[in-house]
Design a protein around this motif. Structure first.
Motif, short mmCIF file in Angstrom:
data_model
loop_
_atom_site.label_atom_id
_atom_site.label_comp_id
_atom_site.label_asym_id
_atom_site.label_seq_id
_atom_site.Cartn_x
_atom_site.Cartn_y
_atom_site.Cartn_z
N THR A 61 54.42 46.26 30.94
CA THR A 61 53.13 46.20 30.26
C THR A 61 53.06 44.95 29.40
OG1 THR A 61 53.93 47.40 28.34
CG2 THR A 61 53.04 48.70 30.11
N ALA A 62 51.86 44.48 29.21
CA ALA A 62 51.69 43.27 28.41
C ALA A 62 52.01 43.60 26.95
CB ALA A 62 50.26 42.76 28.53
N GLY A 63 52.87 42.80 26.34
CA GLY A 63 53.36 43.15 25.01
C GLY A 63 52.62 42.48 23.86
N GLN A 64 51.72 41.55 24.18
CA GLN A 64 51.06 40.82 23.09
C GLN A 64 50.28 41.77 22.20
OE1 GLN A 64 50.96 39.89 26.36
NE2 GLN A 64 50.38 37.76 26.59
N ARG A 88 47.38 41.50 20.95
CA ARG A 88 45.97 41.68 21.27
C ARG A 88 45.73 42.72 22.37
NH1 ARG A 88 44.18 36.15 24.23
NH2 ARG A 88 45.46 35.04 22.76
N PHE A 89 46.78 43.03 23.14
CA PHE A 89 46.62 44.04 24.19
C PHE A 89 47.15 45.40 23.77
CE2 PHE A 89 47.16 40.10 26.86
CZ PHE A 89 45.80 39.94 27.06
N LEU A 106 45.35 48.60 24.54
CA LEU A 106 45.25 49.05 25.94
C LEU A 106 46.42 49.93 26.33
CD1 LEU A 106 44.27 45.61 27.47
CD2 LEU A 106 42.74 47.44 26.83
N TYR A 164 48.12 52.37 30.12
CA TYR A 164 49.36 52.19 30.88
C TYR A 164 50.26 53.42 30.82
CZ TYR A 164 48.76 47.12 31.36
OH TYR A 164 48.34 45.88 31.70
N MET A 169 41.89 30.09 25.28
CA MET A 169 41.67 31.17 24.32
C MET A 169 42.42 32.43 24.71
SD MET A 169 37.66 30.90 23.64
CE MET A 169 36.89 29.40 23.14
N LEU A 170 42.49 32.68 26.00
CA LEU A 170 43.17 33.88 26.48
C LEU A 170 44.67 33.64 26.67
CD1 LEU A 170 40.61 35.03 29.16
CD2 LEU A 170 41.26 36.36 27.19
N CYS A 171 45.11 32.41 26.44
CA CYS A 171 46.51 32.04 26.69
C CYS A 171 46.88 32.31 28.15
CB CYS A 171 47.47 32.76 25.78
SG CYS A 171 47.10 32.57 24.06
N ASP A 230 53.05 40.06 30.67
CA ASP A 230 52.51 39.25 29.58
C ASP A 230 51.67 38.10 30.11
OD1 ASP A 230 53.86 40.87 27.94
OD2 ASP A 230 55.33 39.41 27.26
N ASP A 231 52.02 37.59 31.29
CA ASP A 231 51.25 36.51 31.89
C ASP A 231 50.13 37.06 32.75
OD1 ASP A 231 53.16 34.73 30.91
OD2 ASP A 231 54.42 35.06 32.66
N LEU A 238 48.29 40.00 32.84
CA LEU A 238 47.06 40.61 32.32
C LEU A 238 46.04 39.58 31.82
CD1 LEU A 238 45.62 43.27 31.90
CD2 LEU A 238 46.64 43.42 29.64
N PRO A 239 46.45 38.61 31.00
CA PRO A 239 45.45 37.61 30.58
C PRO A 239 44.81 36.89 31.77
CG PRO A 239 47.52 37.26 29.44
CD PRO A 239 47.74 38.38 30.38
N ILE A 246 42.27 39.09 33.41
CA ILE A 246 41.06 39.12 32.58
C ILE A 246 40.24 37.86 32.84
CG2 ILE A 246 40.21 39.02 30.20
CD1 ILE A 246 42.70 40.73 29.48
N THR A 265 38.44 47.13 30.11
CA THR A 265 38.37 47.67 28.75
C THR A 265 38.48 46.55 27.72
OG1 THR A 265 39.61 49.51 29.66
CG2 THR A 265 39.26 49.52 27.29
N PHE A 266 39.39 45.63 27.99
CA PHE A 266 39.58 44.51 27.08
C PHE A 266 38.30 43.69 26.95
CE2 PHE A 266 40.84 40.13 26.12
CZ PHE A 266 41.60 40.33 24.99
N SER A 284 40.74 38.90 19.10
CA SER A 284 41.52 38.93 20.34
C SER A 284 41.46 37.59 21.07
CB SER A 284 41.07 40.07 21.25
OG SER A 284 39.68 40.14 21.32
N ASN A 307 41.72 34.77 19.13
CA ASN A 307 42.24 33.87 18.10
C ASN A 307 41.16 32.91 17.59
OD1 ASN A 307 44.78 34.95 18.21
ND2 ASN A 307 45.42 33.54 19.84
#
Lengths: 172, 504
Positions: free
Chosen positions: A22-25, A27-28, A31, A35, B265-267, B326-327, B329-330, B333, B377-378, B386, B388
């Motif tokens: 799962t994304a750990g940042q 900002r997520f 969510l 998951y 912005m979303l990295c 971590d890579d 999902l952004p 989106i 959802t995001f 979210s 930054n």
């Protein structure tokens, strides 16, 4: 990779693990529930050289216990034991914390592939036990206790496990 | 005469709506059937409930009549055309094209309509309305029925390989479908639970019988899913009973409003300047958009998975290492924002309701689907934090006052084509490189000078030191030299030990 399946044989039982990253940042974070709902277990990884990551694990534990109760098997994992010299989270603190929340603590090094096989096998056994207790508690009422659930969940709060994370599971 | 009253009705409707724009009468907003609820122009002025009743009642009757009607209309139309304008070539028009034409040429026909106006009172206007609503359906019906037929045939072919079991499965699914047809008007959640139960029962039965290997059961279930869902798609995708459509529009609007979001912005760890990567991004967007065109939930899932695979490739090429969530999902989106896939919520709802749950709960497809849900959802909940950004910046971008992109791309005209933009970028890069090259040359020269200076300096220093304290060689120390001369005593020592071999 962020998704893996693994077939194991534990005590003559065929187990199919679905391991989700799962994304750990931060900002997520909101969510998370999407998951981890319907999961049987969670592996919460922190970096032993990073006190902050251990604090984040504590937050995750609180949330998971609140949302899923005792049905979920929690594993707290201190990773990067190859960097023992730079340790910032004391073993005793981590282990006593894990015990206090009904989780088990493990030491691993993803880089050197240490302790990962044991972690997954142990988690698997515990999940089966939990599922069986669950089944007994529910009696014959429901026909499919843990079958419809998803499998393991990895909630990864460690800053950079990407480089080594893939290797640990595929080589096991 | 259908043609006539249809046209008249169209005219009336348009007049009505024109008037509505100026003056809205309360009574006009109410359901035409007088049930007290408000009507909706999209439902011909009925409320949702009455409209559904009307629609389905009419449908059964209408489907059969449609084709005869279409043919008759076409004949009439041809005659009419032949009399008024001889060389229109209307003969080759299909019914649906004919419909289009009719609307386009409405103005021209007003005179004809007027002539027949008196005749319109003979046929009730209600029927005409239904006719209008039905009008586009023949062509759609034909399209879907072709696909349905194809799937049915495939399904039967597939089941033939199972002989007796296959026959039974066919009977069961057929019965299930018929039951579903009768109960079509019930709520969607009910439909969904029906389908899900059906999956469960069928799986259980097959597992019990003959102990089929699980892979085989899965294959059969896939086929059954395909067959059932192709046939039910029309009724259960984005049904009127739910607010899926409203949600679709909301998401679409939201994504449009967020057009200014940049990968930075979303990295997003994807560098689109690498041609291979931008290729992957385009492919991923195509896949996620394609999802809407599939009918079987499993096919829709496959589209999501394909999209995800392309995203992973793009990340891998950019970062040169395997991607983590971590890579991923952004990037997902970002792809959703860029692609703005049609009917996103409807598709997600449809998959959740009607996909075989075992597939959705575990397995790769399920994982990617969950990620897509997260992405949506995001996007729905996204705020300044979210991305930054400061709240002021976020508000300004949202209201369209400024755009972060504009500031970056002021160097070249915004309407320049991609190649030109790329060229400018490359030129920019080249000049930067040139600058750096010069800097490096200067530094190198400086270094060279420094080195020379340094060696000179050292040589000078050494010289100075040597001059300051000149090296004097003193005569050797007598007592130290005596050590070697006393070697005579060595002869008295015992000889060194020799390795000996012992037998046995």
């Amino acid at each position: 990779a962020s998704f893996l399946t693994k077939k194991l044989n534990i005590g003559g039982k065929r187990v199919n693990l679905a391991i989700w990253d799962t994304a750990g940042q931060e900002r997520f974070h909101a969510l998370g529930p999407i998951y981890y709902r319907d999961s049987n277990g969670a592996i919460l990884v922190y970096d032993i050289t990073d006190e902050d990551s251990f604090q984040k694990v504590k937050n995750w534990v609180k949330e998971l216990r609140k949302m899923l109760g005792n049905e979920i098997c929690l594993c707290i994992v201190g990773n990067k034991i190859d960097l023992e010299k730079e340790r910032h989270v004391s073993i005793q603190e981590a282990e006593s914390y894990a015990e206090s929340v009904g989780a088990k603590h493990y030491h691993t090094s993803a880089k050197q592939n240490k302790g990962i096989e044991e972690l997954f096998l142990d988690l698997c056994k515990r999940m089966i036990e939990t599922a069986q207790v669950d089944e007994r508690a529910k009696g014959n009422g429901s026909s499919q206790p843990g079958a419809a659930r998803r499998g393991v969940q990895i909630i990864d709060d460690e800053p950079q496990v990407q480089s080594s994370g893939g290797g640990c599971c595929s080589s096991g | 005469h259908f043609l006539v009253c249809y046209l008249i009705n169209r005219k009336k409707m348009s007049l009505k709506s024109e008037r509505r724009g100026i003056h809205v009468d309360q009574s006009e907003l109410l359901c035409k059937k007088g049930c007290g609820y408000y009507g909706n122009p999209a439902w011909q002025g009925f409320c949702s409930k009455c409209w559904r009743e009307e629609y389905h009642k009419a449908r059964q009757k209408q489907i059969q009549e449609d084709w005869e009607l279409a043919e008759r209309l076409q004949r009439e139309e041809e005659e009419a055309f032949a009399s008024s304008q001889t060389s229109q070539g209307a003969q080759s028009l299909t019914f649906s094209k004919f419909e289009e034409k009719k609307t386009n040429e409405k103005t021209r026909k007003v005179t004809t309509v007027k002539k027949f106006f008196s005749a319109s009172s003979r046929v009730g206007s209600k029927k005409a309305e239904i006719q209008e609503a039905k009008a586009p359906s023949p062509s759609i019906n034909r399209q879907t029925s072709i696909e349905t037929d194809r799937v049915s045939k495939e399904f039967i072919e597939f089941l033939k390989t199972f002989h007796k079991t296959g026959q039974e499965i066919y009977k069961q699914t057929k019965m299930f479908l018929e039951a579903m047809h009768y109960k079509r008007n019930l709520s969607t959640t009910w439909d969904s639970s029906c389908v899900q139960n059906n999956y469960k029962n069928l799986t259980k039965k097959k597992k019990k019988r003959k102990r089929m290997p699980p892979e085989r059961v899965e294959k059969i279930m896939d086929q059954i899913e395909k067959y059932i869902m192709t046939r039910l798609y029309k009724y259960v995708f984005c049904p009127e009973t739910t607010d899926d459509e409203k949600k679709d529009l909301a998401v679409q609007k939201r994504i449009r409003a967020l057009h200014w979001v940049t990968p930075q912005m979303l990295c997003v760890p994807v560098n689109e300047e690498i041609p291979e990567v931008s290729d992957m991004v385009v492919k991923a967007i195509t896949d996620i958009i394609e999802m809407d065109s599939k009918r079987v939930p499993r096919d829709k899932l496959a589209c999501i998975t394909k999209c995800s695979k392309h995203i992973f490739n793009a990340i891998k090429i950019t970062k040169d290492e395997p991607a983590s969530a971590d890579d991923f999902l952004p990037t997902l989106i970002y792809i959703v924002l860029k692609g703005n896939p049609p009917r996103l919520q409807s598709n997600i709802q449809y998959i959740t309701r009607f996909c075989n749950p075992s597939r959705l709960m575990s397995g790769e497809d399920g994982y990617y689907f969950t990620n897509l849900c997260c992405a949506v959802t995001f996007i729905e909940k996204l705020d300044a934090q979210s991305l930054n950004l400061s709240q002021e910046d976020f508000d300004r971008y949202m209201s369209g006052q400024t755009s972060p992109r504009k500031q970056e791309s002021e160097n070249w005209s915004p309407d320049a084509c991609l190649g030109v933009k790329q060229m400018y970028k490359n030129l920019d890069l080249l000049s930067q490189l040139n600058e750096r090259q010069e800097r490096i040359m200067n530094e190198a020269k400086k270094l060279e000078k420094d080195l020379i200076d340094w060696t000179d300096g050292i040589a000078k220093k050494v010289q100075d030191i040597v001059e300051k304290c000149p090296l004097e060689i003193k005569p050797p120390n007598q007592s130290l030299a005596a050590i070697d001369s006393e070697n005579v005593e060595n002869d008295k020592l015992p000889p060194p030990l020799q390795p000996q071999v012992y037998a046995g």
